[in-house]
Write a protein that holds these residues in place. Structure first.
Motif, PDB file in Angstrom:
ATOM      1  N   CYS A 157       0.845  -1.198   0.000  1.00 39.61           N
ATOM      2  CA  CYS A 157       0.000   0.000   0.000  1.00 39.61           C
ATOM      3  C   CYS A 157       0.881   1.249   0.000  1.00 39.61           C
ATOM      4  O   CYS A 157       0.852   2.036  -0.932  1.00 39.61           O
ATOM      5  CB  CYS A 157      -0.981   0.022   1.171  1.00 39.61           C
ATOM      6  SG  CYS A 157      -1.841   1.615   1.260  1.00 39.61           S
ATOM      7  N   THR A 161       1.323   3.583  -3.317  1.00 40.45           N
ATOM      8  CA  THR A 161       0.631   4.878  -3.207  1.00 40.45           C
ATOM      9  C   THR A 161       1.586   6.046  -3.460  1.00 40.45           C
ATOM     10  O   THR A 161       1.163   7.113  -3.924  1.00 40.45           O
ATOM     11  CB  THR A 161      -0.023   5.006  -1.816  1.00 40.45           C
ATOM     12  OG1 THR A 161      -0.965   3.953  -1.677  1.00 40.45           O
ATOM     13  CG2 THR A 161      -0.722   6.340  -1.623  1.00 40.45           C
ATOM     14  N   GLY A 181       5.417  15.117   5.331  1.00 41.12           N
ATOM     15  CA  GLY A 181       5.102  14.071   6.313  1.00 41.12           C
ATOM     16  C   GLY A 181       6.033  12.883   6.175  1.00 41.12           C
ATOM     17  O   GLY A 181       6.154  12.302   5.094  1.00 41.12           O
ATOM     18  N   LEU A 182       6.725  12.542   7.262  1.00 46.62           N
ATOM     19  CA  LEU A 182       7.654  11.400   7.198  1.00 46.62           C
ATOM     20  C   LEU A 182       7.114  10.262   8.066  1.00 46.62           C
ATOM     21  O   LEU A 182       7.655   9.929   9.117  1.00 46.62           O
ATOM     22  CB  LEU A 182       9.059  11.832   7.648  1.00 46.62           C
ATOM     23  CG  LEU A 182      10.186  10.864   7.269  1.00 46.62           C
ATOM     24  CD1 LEU A 182      10.352  10.743   5.762  1.00 46.62           C
ATOM     25  CD2 LEU A 182      11.509  11.267   7.912  1.00 46.62           C
ATOM     26  N   LYS A 209      13.192  14.011  13.031  1.00 51.03           N
ATOM     27  CA  LYS A 209      13.560  12.842  12.214  1.00 51.03           C
ATOM     28  C   LYS A 209      14.537  13.221  11.096  1.00 51.03           C
ATOM     29  O   LYS A 209      14.667  12.482  10.119  1.00 51.03           O
ATOM     30  CB  LYS A 209      12.300  12.211  11.606  1.00 51.03           C
ATOM     31  CG  LYS A 209      11.260  11.773  12.626  1.00 51.03           C
ATOM     32  CD  LYS A 209      10.018  11.235  11.892  1.00 51.03           C
ATOM     33  CE  LYS A 209       8.805  11.154  12.793  1.00 51.03           C
ATOM     34  NZ  LYS A 209       7.543  11.114  12.019  1.00 51.03           N
ATOM     35  N   VAL A 244       0.320  13.560   4.627  1.00 45.29           N
ATOM     36  CA  VAL A 244      -0.140  13.811   6.001  1.00 45.29           C
ATOM     37  C   VAL A 244      -1.584  13.336   6.201  1.00 45.29           C
ATOM     38  O   VAL A 244      -2.445  13.573   5.360  1.00 45.29           O
ATOM     39  CB  VAL A 244       0.014  15.308   6.346  1.00 45.29           C
ATOM     40  CG1 VAL A 244      -0.609  15.624   7.703  1.00 45.29           C
ATOM     41  CG2 VAL A 244       1.488  15.701   6.336  1.00 45.29           C
ATOM     42  N   PRO A 269      -7.302  12.792   5.060  1.00 45.30           N
ATOM     43  CA  PRO A 269      -7.974  13.158   6.305  1.00 45.30           C
ATOM     44  C   PRO A 269      -9.486  13.177   6.128  1.00 45.30           C
ATOM     45  O   PRO A 269      -9.974  13.335   5.011  1.00 45.30           O
ATOM     46  CB  PRO A 269      -7.442  14.570   6.592  1.00 45.30           C
ATOM     47  CG  PRO A 269      -7.012  15.112   5.275  1.00 45.30           C
ATOM     48  CD  PRO A 269      -6.564  13.921   4.467  1.00 45.30           C
ATOM     49  N   SER A 290      -4.387  11.108  -5.673  1.00 41.18           N
ATOM     50  CA  SER A 290      -3.986   9.847  -6.291  1.00 41.18           C
ATOM     51  C   SER A 290      -4.312   8.705  -5.327  1.00 41.18           C
ATOM     52  O   SER A 290      -4.097   8.839  -4.118  1.00 41.18           O
ATOM     53  CB  SER A 290      -2.484   9.889  -6.594  1.00 41.18           C
ATOM     54  OG  SER A 290      -2.069   8.726  -7.260  1.00 41.18           O
ATOM     55  N   LEU A 291      -4.864   7.628  -5.889  1.00 46.50           N
ATOM     56  CA  LEU A 291      -5.268   6.472  -5.077  1.00 46.50           C
ATOM     57  C   LEU A 291      -4.407   5.258  -5.453  1.00 46.50           C
ATOM     58  O   LEU A 291      -4.378   4.866  -6.631  1.00 46.50           O
ATOM     59  CB  LEU A 291      -6.743   6.164  -5.332  1.00 46.50           C
ATOM     60  CG  LEU A 291      -7.350   4.966  -4.616  1.00 46.50           C
ATOM     61  CD1 LEU A 291      -7.437   5.209  -3.117  1.00 46.50           C
ATOM     62  CD2 LEU A 291      -8.742   4.662  -5.174  1.00 46.50           C
ATOM     63  N   ILE A 292      -3.734   4.693  -4.509  1.00 41.06           N
ATOM     64  CA  ILE A 292      -2.842   3.520  -4.668  1.00 41.06           C
ATOM     65  C   ILE A 292      -2.275   3.427  -6.096  1.00 41.06           C
ATOM     66  O   ILE A 292      -1.695   4.403  -6.587  1.00 41.06           O
ATOM     67  CB  ILE A 292      -3.510   2.214  -4.176  1.00 41.06           C
ATOM     68  CG1 ILE A 292      -4.918   2.014  -4.758  1.00 41.06           C
ATOM     69  CG2 ILE A 292      -3.536   2.206  -2.670  1.00 41.06           C
ATOM     70  CD1 ILE A 292      -5.561   0.657  -4.460  1.00 41.06           C
ATOM     71  N   VAL A 329       0.885   5.036  16.199  1.00 47.36           N
ATOM     72  CA  VAL A 329       0.768   5.666  14.871  1.00 47.36           C
ATOM     73  C   VAL A 329       0.077   7.021  15.013  1.00 47.36           C
ATOM     74  O   VAL A 329       0.525   8.029  14.453  1.00 47.36           O
ATOM     75  CB  VAL A 329      -0.009   4.762  13.884  1.00 47.36           C
ATOM     76  CG1 VAL A 329      -0.304   5.514  12.582  1.00 47.36           C
ATOM     77  CG2 VAL A 329       0.774   3.492  13.582  1.00 47.36           C
TER      78      VAL A 329
END
Ligand SMILES: NC(=O)c1ccc[n+]([C@@H]2O[C@H](COP(=O)([O-])OP(=O)(O)OC[C@H]3O[C@@H](n4cnc5c(N)ncnc54)[C@H](O)[C@@H]3O)[C@@H](O)[C@H]2O)c1
Ligand SMILES: [Zn+2]
Length: 346
Positions: A157, A161, A181-182, A209, A244, A269, A290-292, A329
Motif C-alpha cells: 500500500c 501509493t 510528512g515522514l 527525524k 499527512v 484526512p 492519487s489512489l494507490i 501511529v
C-alpha cells in the motif's frame, strides 16, 4: 475455512482476537498463508469511522505478504510455495475503461477493497490481520526474492501509493520534489523518489527525524513549524506529495510550487480541505489526488524496489500489540511502519 484474525468490534473499541470464515478456493483463486501484515494509517481511519460508517466486526489489513498454499484449477500465474502479496483491492469489474487501462483502483463500478468492501459474491471482505486469505489470482502480486519479506509488506500500500504519483508526474533527474510528512507513506516516498534520481526535500513538522530523512535519501530537510521555511522555499518545487493524515494549510504548501507545479494529496484526512484559487492561478499550479496504483503498476513497483534494494523500515510486532501500535501511529511514534507477524495469531 475458519481462520484466526484480529477484528475491530466497533469504531471506538480495541481490536480483539476472533475467528473468521474464508471462502472456498475457486478456480481462479489462491489461498495464501499470510506471514506479515503492515499497519496502514488507512486501517485506523477506517476502523475509527473517519471515512464514514463501516461493517463491523472489521478485520483490517491491506499490506499483506504470504505464501500460496493452494491454487485454483485455472490459476497460471501463481503456484503453491510462491511468495506473494495483496494490497488494497481484491477485485474490480475488469470491463470498464479504467480497468481496461490497468487502473483498477479507479474502476467505474467501484473496486473491491481488501476489507470492509462488498465482494462480487455479496460477502463483506475481511483483510490481512489474519492467518489466511483467499484472493482472486488476478489481484495477487509476486514478491521478488531479495526483498526482506516482512519489510516488503508495506510496499503493497504505502509503496504503490507513493510510487504511482511519482511516476505519473515524472519524478526523475532535474526535478525538484518535496515530500510532506515522514510516516509510513512518506519514508517510502523519500526512498523511491531518491532511487528515481530526483532531488528530494522532506517537509516535516519538526527536525526530530532529520537524521533519518537524510539517511533514507533526502537531499534537504525542513521543519514546517519554522517560520522561515515557507518564505525560503517559495516557488521551488515541481511536485509535492502530501502524505499527512490530517488537514494541512493547502495555500501555504501550494505556494512552494514553481510555475506548472503540482501538489498531490495522497493523505486522506476525514475533514474537507479548502484553498484560495488565486494560489493556483498565480503560477498555473495544480492540485491533485492519487489512489494507490493499478495491479500491473504495483508489480512494476515491487520489481523496481527489489532492483533498488528498497523496502520499509519496520517495527515487527505480535498481533496482541495491535492496539498499542494504533495509539503510537496516531501519536506519530513509529519509525516507520508497524508490521504484524501473523504467525502470532493462532
Ligand atoms: N491515497 C491513497 O491511496 C492512500 C493510501 C494509503 C494511505 N493513505 C493515507 O495517507 C495518510 C498517511 O498514511 P500513513 O500510513 O503514511 O500514516 P502515518 O501515520 O504513518 O504518517 C502520517 C504522517 O503525517 C504526520 N502528521 C500527522 N498529523 C500531522 C499534522 N497535523 N501536520 C503535519 N504532519 C502531520 C505524521 O507525523 C506522520 O509522519 C493517511 O491519511 C492514509 O489514510 C492514502
Ligand atoms: Zn494503506
Amino acid at each position: 475455512m475458519r481462520v484466526h484474525a484480529y477484528a475491530a468490534p466497533g469504531p471506538s473499541e480495541p481490536l480483539v482476537p476472533t475467528i473468521i470464515e474464508r471462502r472456498d478456493v475457486g478456480p481462479n483463486d489462491v489461498l495464501i498463508e499470510i506471514r506479515y501484515a503492515g499497519v496502514c494509517h488507512s486501517d485506523i481511519h477506517t476502523v475509527r469511522g473517519d471515512w464514514g460508517p463501516q461493517p463491523y466486526p472489521l478485520v483490517p489489513g491491506h499490506e499483506i505478504v504470504g505464501i500460496v498454499t493452494q491454487a485454483g484449477s485455472e490459476v497460471t500465474r501463481h503456484q503453491v510455495g510462491d511468495r506473494v502479496g495483496v494490497g488494497c483491492m481484491v477485485n474490480s469489474c475488469r470491463d470498464c475503461v479504467n480497468c481496461r487501462n490497468g487502473d483498477q483502483q479507479y474502476c467505474l463500478a467501484g473496486m473491491v477493497p481488501t476489507y470492509a468492501g462488498v465482494d462480487r459474491d455479496g460477502t463483506i471482505t475481511q483483510g490481512g490481520y489474519a492467518t489466511h486469505i483467499v484472493v482472486d489470482a488476478d489481484f495477487v502480486l509476486s514478491v521478488p526474492e531479495g526483498i526482506d519479506f516482512a519489510a516488503a509488506a508495506p510496499l503493497l500500500c504505502a509503496g504503490i501509493t507513493t510510487y504511482s504519483p511519482l511516476r505519473h508526474w515524472n519524478a526523475g533527474p532535474g526535478k525538484n520534489i518535496a515530500i510532506v510528512g515522514l510516516g509510513g507513506l512518506g519514508h517510502l516516498a523519500v526512498k523511491i523518489a531518491h532511487a528515481l534520481g530526483t532531488e528530494v526535500t522532506v517537509l516535516s513538522q519538526s527536525l526530530k527525524k532529520q537524521e533519518d530523512g537524510l539517511r533514507l535519501g533526502a537531499d534537504h530537510y525542513h521543519a514546517t513549524s519554522d517560520p522561515d521555511t515557507f518564505p525560503q522555499l517559495a516557488g521551488q518545487f515541481d511536485l509535492i506529495i502530501n502524505t499527512v493524515s490530517a488537514p494541512i494549510n493547502l495555500d501555504a504548501y501550494l505556494r512552494l510550487l514553481a510555475v506548472d507545479g503540482t501538489l498531490v494529496n495522497v493523505g486522506a484526512p476525514a475533514e474537507p480541505l479548502t484553498l484560495n484559487v488565486f494560489t493556483l492561478i498565480d503560477a498555473r499550479r495544480s492540485y491533485a489526488g492519487s489512489l494507490i496504483g493499478g495491479i500491473h503498476e504495483t508489480q512494476e513497483m515491487l520489481n523496481f524496489c527489489a532492483e533498488h534494494h528498497i523496502s520499509a523500515d519496520i517495527e515487527l510486532i505480535s498481533a496482541d500489540k495491535i492496539n498499542h501500535a494504533y495509539d503510537r501511529v496516531l501519536a506519530s511514534d513509529v519509525r516507520y511502519r508497524f508490521v504484524i507477524d501473523t504467525t502470532t495469531l493462532d
